[in-house]
Motif scaffolding. Structure first.
Motif, PDB file in Angstrom:
ATOM      1  N   ASP A   1     -16.734 -32.496  29.287  1.00 41.36           N
ATOM      2  CA  ASP A   1     -17.525 -32.955  30.428  1.00 41.36           C
ATOM      3  C   ASP A   1     -17.354 -31.987  31.603  1.00 41.36           C
ATOM      4  O   ASP A   1     -16.314 -31.964  32.262  1.00 41.36           O
ATOM      5  CB  ASP A   1     -17.085 -34.377  30.822  1.00 41.36           C
ATOM      6  CG  ASP A   1     -18.106 -35.044  31.726  1.00 41.36           C
ATOM      7  OD1 ASP A   1     -18.607 -34.366  32.647  1.00 41.36           O
ATOM      8  OD2 ASP A   1     -18.413 -36.236  31.508  1.00 41.36           O
ATOM      9  N   ARG A   2     -18.407 -31.223  31.885  1.00 43.11           N
ATOM     10  CA  ARG A   2     -18.289 -30.225  32.975  1.00 43.11           C
ATOM     11  C   ARG A   2     -18.279 -30.908  34.333  1.00 43.11           C
ATOM     12  O   ARG A   2     -17.732 -30.377  35.302  1.00 43.11           O
ATOM     13  CB  ARG A   2     -19.410 -29.174  32.870  1.00 43.11           C
ATOM     14  CG  ARG A   2     -20.791 -29.727  33.070  1.00 43.11           C
ATOM     15  CD  ARG A   2     -21.883 -28.748  32.642  1.00 43.11           C
ATOM     16  NE  ARG A   2     -23.140 -29.471  32.546  1.00 43.11           N
ATOM     17  CZ  ARG A   2     -24.075 -29.468  33.487  1.00 43.11           C
ATOM     18  NH1 ARG A   2     -23.920 -28.745  34.568  1.00 43.11           N
ATOM     19  NH2 ARG A   2     -25.187 -30.161  33.332  1.00 43.11           N
ATOM     20  N   ILE A   3     -18.881 -32.092  34.427  1.00 40.10           N
ATOM     21  CA  ILE A   3     -18.901 -32.775  35.723  1.00 40.10           C
ATOM     22  C   ILE A   3     -17.519 -33.384  35.995  1.00 40.10           C
ATOM     23  O   ILE A   3     -17.001 -33.305  37.110  1.00 40.10           O
ATOM     24  CB  ILE A   3     -20.009 -33.845  35.760  1.00 40.10           C
ATOM     25  CG1 ILE A   3     -21.375 -33.207  35.430  1.00 40.10           C
ATOM     26  CG2 ILE A   3     -20.036 -34.551  37.112  1.00 40.10           C
ATOM     27  CD1 ILE A   3     -21.776 -32.014  36.301  1.00 40.10           C
ATOM     28  N   GLU A   4     -16.900 -33.952  34.972  1.00 37.99           N
ATOM     29  CA  GLU A   4     -15.529 -34.451  35.152  1.00 37.99           C
ATOM     30  C   GLU A   4     -14.596 -33.278  35.496  1.00 37.99           C
ATOM     31  O   GLU A   4     -13.747 -33.378  36.384  1.00 37.99           O
ATOM     32  CB  GLU A   4     -15.055 -35.164  33.873  1.00 37.99           C
ATOM     33  CG  GLU A   4     -13.767 -35.946  34.098  1.00 37.99           C
ATOM     34  CD  GLU A   4     -13.064 -36.348  32.807  1.00 37.99           C
ATOM     35  OE1 GLU A   4     -13.310 -35.731  31.740  1.00 37.99           O
ATOM     36  OE2 GLU A   4     -12.243 -37.284  32.866  1.00 37.99           O
TER      37      GLU A   4
ATOM     38  N   THR B   1     -11.248 -28.102  28.225  1.00 37.44           N
ATOM     39  CA  THR B   1     -12.525 -27.840  28.876  1.00 37.44           C
ATOM     40  C   THR B   1     -12.748 -26.337  28.957  1.00 37.44           C
ATOM     41  O   THR B   1     -11.882 -25.564  28.527  1.00 37.44           O
ATOM     42  CB  THR B   1     -12.589 -28.519  30.255  1.00 37.44           C
ATOM     43  OG1 THR B   1     -13.900 -28.359  30.780  1.00 37.44           O
ATOM     44  CG2 THR B   1     -11.550 -27.957  31.233  1.00 37.44           C
ATOM     45  N   ARG B   2     -13.913 -25.934  29.477  1.00 37.50           N
ATOM     46  CA  ARG B   2     -14.275 -24.510  29.453  1.00 37.50           C
ATOM     47  C   ARG B   2     -14.900 -24.093  30.767  1.00 37.50           C
ATOM     48  O   ARG B   2     -15.818 -24.757  31.256  1.00 37.50           O
ATOM     49  CB  ARG B   2     -15.296 -24.265  28.341  1.00 37.50           C
ATOM     50  CG  ARG B   2     -14.750 -24.491  26.981  1.00 37.50           C
ATOM     51  CD  ARG B   2     -15.758 -24.237  25.854  1.00 37.50           C
ATOM     52  NE  ARG B   2     -17.088 -23.879  26.218  1.00 37.50           N
ATOM     53  CZ  ARG B   2     -18.187 -24.392  25.656  1.00 37.50           C
ATOM     54  NH1 ARG B   2     -18.075 -25.304  24.708  1.00 37.50           N
ATOM     55  NH2 ARG B   2     -19.378 -23.998  26.029  1.00 37.50           N
ATOM     56  N   ALA B   3     -14.437 -22.973  31.301  1.00 38.37           N
ATOM     57  CA  ALA B   3     -14.956 -22.484  32.586  1.00 38.37           C
ATOM     58  C   ALA B   3     -16.434 -22.109  32.484  1.00 38.37           C
ATOM     59  O   ALA B   3     -17.185 -22.253  33.444  1.00 38.37           O
ATOM     60  CB  ALA B   3     -14.137 -21.287  33.056  1.00 38.37           C
TER      61      ALA B   3
ATOM     62  N   GLY C   1      -8.754 -24.377  28.759  1.00 37.71           N
ATOM     63  CA  GLY C   1      -8.836 -25.155  29.990  1.00 37.71           C
ATOM     64  C   GLY C   1      -8.969 -24.281  31.217  1.00 37.71           C
ATOM     65  O   GLY C   1      -9.371 -23.122  31.132  1.00 37.71           O
ATOM     66  N   ILE C   2      -8.613 -24.847  32.350  1.00 33.78           N
ATOM     67  CA  ILE C   2      -8.753 -24.157  33.635  1.00 33.78           C
ATOM     68  C   ILE C   2      -7.584 -24.581  34.520  1.00 33.78           C
ATOM     69  O   ILE C   2      -7.270 -25.785  34.604  1.00 33.78           O
ATOM     70  CB  ILE C   2     -10.079 -24.566  34.338  1.00 33.78           C
ATOM     71  CG1 ILE C   2     -11.276 -24.306  33.416  1.00 33.78           C
ATOM     72  CG2 ILE C   2     -10.239 -23.837  35.662  1.00 33.78           C
ATOM     73  CD1 ILE C   2     -12.556 -25.002  33.870  1.00 33.78           C
TER      74      ILE C   2
END
Ligand SMILES: CC(=O)N[C@H]1[C@@H](OP(=O)(O)OP(=O)(O)OC[C@H]2O[C@@H](n3ccc(=O)[nH]c3=O)[C@H](O)[C@@H]2O)O[C@H](CO)[C@@H](O)[C@@H]1O
Ligand SMILES: C=C(OP(=O)(O)O)C(=O)O
Length: 429
Positions: free
Chosen positions: A242-245, A265-267, A290-291
């Motif tokens: 989820d890019r918004i989360e 997640t992915r940048a 992740g980030i």
């Protein structure tokens, strides 16, 4: 109705696992209507919207099975859901089920493509603008459907199946692109979608449809070409992060200070937002899985943004960014270009001491030294979480009412923040 209480002022430190994307999981679940075989989706977030859509699909006759947790899996590991639409008994999606959630309207496309008819209540969703469905219906009509609006329902029919066609969207629409894709995969012949949405959730849907046997080229570009097939099969697919989360927690860390790793997640899913965050003085480091987001000691620089379709700055992160800017050094101008009424959070942020004035589609934010806790009201999904971000930085207690909006889109929000040192709790009312 539940309330969330936050005592602000604590920096965030630790790890936050990012869930599967709500806005990908919903169209993927709907795609199960395109085949009589089983579609297995993993990394599905545990959200109210997912539960609502399961009810809607169940009403059509789709069987679902939630696969049990494996040993050692945490609640954030995402659930695996098997959906089988071998026995669709009803092509009507009724008002009381559809009215709470925008995406549910999209069932119109697979029902029409596979069964030649659909009767779907006009949708609801976040109150952020008028949100018509004219372009979704235009796409279906281009593929040969006849559509009438009757008693609040869109009634779509096709006599001899859908035919490929050229769909030219006059503006970028995510829902329109999902609908066009799901209709075109089972249409006779070739469909071209021009000015298609390039959002990662569209690419994820296209990837899953391709696994099911669809022939799609160009997803992620403004021109998508689809060669219709006569039937689709089952498949297994993992919902993308989820890019918004991701962006929401990144902004929370930028707001409170601290050092947090966002996992799974992915940048590349949110470059524009992360680039903007970096210019506010937050350190953003992409990792393999992740980030890492850090802000230590420095203040928050004021930055102007304009929301745009992907790859631009997402409208779904506009409210969260505005919360961050309330404590920036100086003035920030935030222009909302996607939805005409997506500033409902302004008056609630003002209760915490934020200084924001509206000039048409621009919110002018004058950063203040400190925010002070207050009772506030969640008005829509992303607006609600902007109040959480502001509350995490406000002095004293912030009380957020109507949190059912948050439950539509943020899995285990309090647990994820508590583990990073936030003082946040839910009061069950
Ligand atoms: C469940 C889901 O994935 N929701 C997302 C989806 O919403 P949704 O798919 O509803 O948003 P759209 O991309 O379709 O909307 C973009 C713009 O087009 C307009 N429009 C849309 C369709 C139409 O038939 N006619 C029309 O005029 C809308 O009012 C809006 O101004 O994309 C939005 C834009 O990224 C996000 O904010 C939402 O979180
Ligand atoms: C606006 C959103 O959801 P919906 O499109 O379902 O209203 C959102 O996810 O931010």
């Amino acid at each position: 109705m539940d309330r969330i209480h936050i005592v602000g002022g604590k920096p965030l430190h630790g790890i936050i696992p990012i869930s599967g994307a709500k806005n990908a999981a919903l169209p993927l679940m709907i795609a199960s209507l395109l085949t009589g075989e089983t579609l297995e989706l993993s990394n599905v977030p545990r959200l109210a919207d997912v539960a609502s859509l399961l009810r809607i699909l169940g009403n059509h006759g789709v069987d679902h099975m939630v696969v049990g947790k494996r040993p050692g899996q945490t609640t954030e590991a995402g659930q695996t859901i098997r959906l089988t639409a071998s026995n669709v008994i009803d092509t009507t999606a009724p008002y009381d089920l559809v009215s709470t959630m925008r995406a549910s309207f999209w069932v119109i496309a697979p029902l029409l493509a596979r069964f030649g008819e659909a009767r779907v209540s006009l949708p609801g969703g976040c109150a952020i603008g008028t949100r018509p469905v004219d372009l979704l219906l235009m796409a279906l009509e281009t593929l040969g459907a006849t559509i009438e609006i009757d008693g609040g329902y869109a009634v779509a029919r096709t006599k001899n199946g859908l035919r490929g066609g050229e769909i030219k969207f006059p503006k970028v629409t995510v829902g329109g692109t999902h609908v066009a894709l799901m209709a075109a995969v089972l249409a006779h012949g070739t469909t071209v979608i021009e000015n298609a949405a390039r959002e990662p959730e569209v690419v994820d849907l296209a990837a899953c449809l391709s696994r099911m046997g669809a022939r799609i080229e160009g997803a992620g570009t403004p021109r998508i070409e689809i060669e219709g097939v006569s039937r689709l099969s089952g498949a297994r697919h993992a919902v993308l992060p989820d890019r918004i989360e991701t962006g929401t927690y990144a902004m929370a860390v930028a707001m409170t200070g601290g050092d947090v790793t966002l996992e799974n997640t992915r940048a590349d899913l949110l470059h524009s937002a992360l680039d903007i965050l970096a210019t506010t003085g937050t350190e953003v480091t992409p990792l393999d899985d992740g980030i890492r987001v850090r802000r230590n000691g420095h203040g928050i620089a004021a930055v102007d943004i304009t929301t745009d379709p992907f790859p631009g700055f997402p409208t779904d992160l506009q409210a969260q960014f505005m919360a961050l800017m309330t404590r920036a050094k100086g003035q920030s101008r935030i222009r909302e270009t996607i939805f005409e009424n997506r500033f409902m959070h302004v008056q609630e942020l003002a209760r915490l001491g934020a200084k924001i004035r509206l000039e048409g589609d621009v919110a002018v934010v004058e950063g203040v030294e400190r925010l002070k806790g207050a009772p506030v009201m969640a008005t829509d999904l992303r607006a609600s979480v902007s109040l959480v971000i502001a509350g995490l930085a406000a002095e004293g207690e912030t009380q957020i009412n109507r949190v059912y909006h948050l439950d539509r889109g943020f899995e285990a929000l309090e647990a994820k923040l508590v583990r990073c040192g936030a003082e946040i709790r839910r009061e069950r009312v």
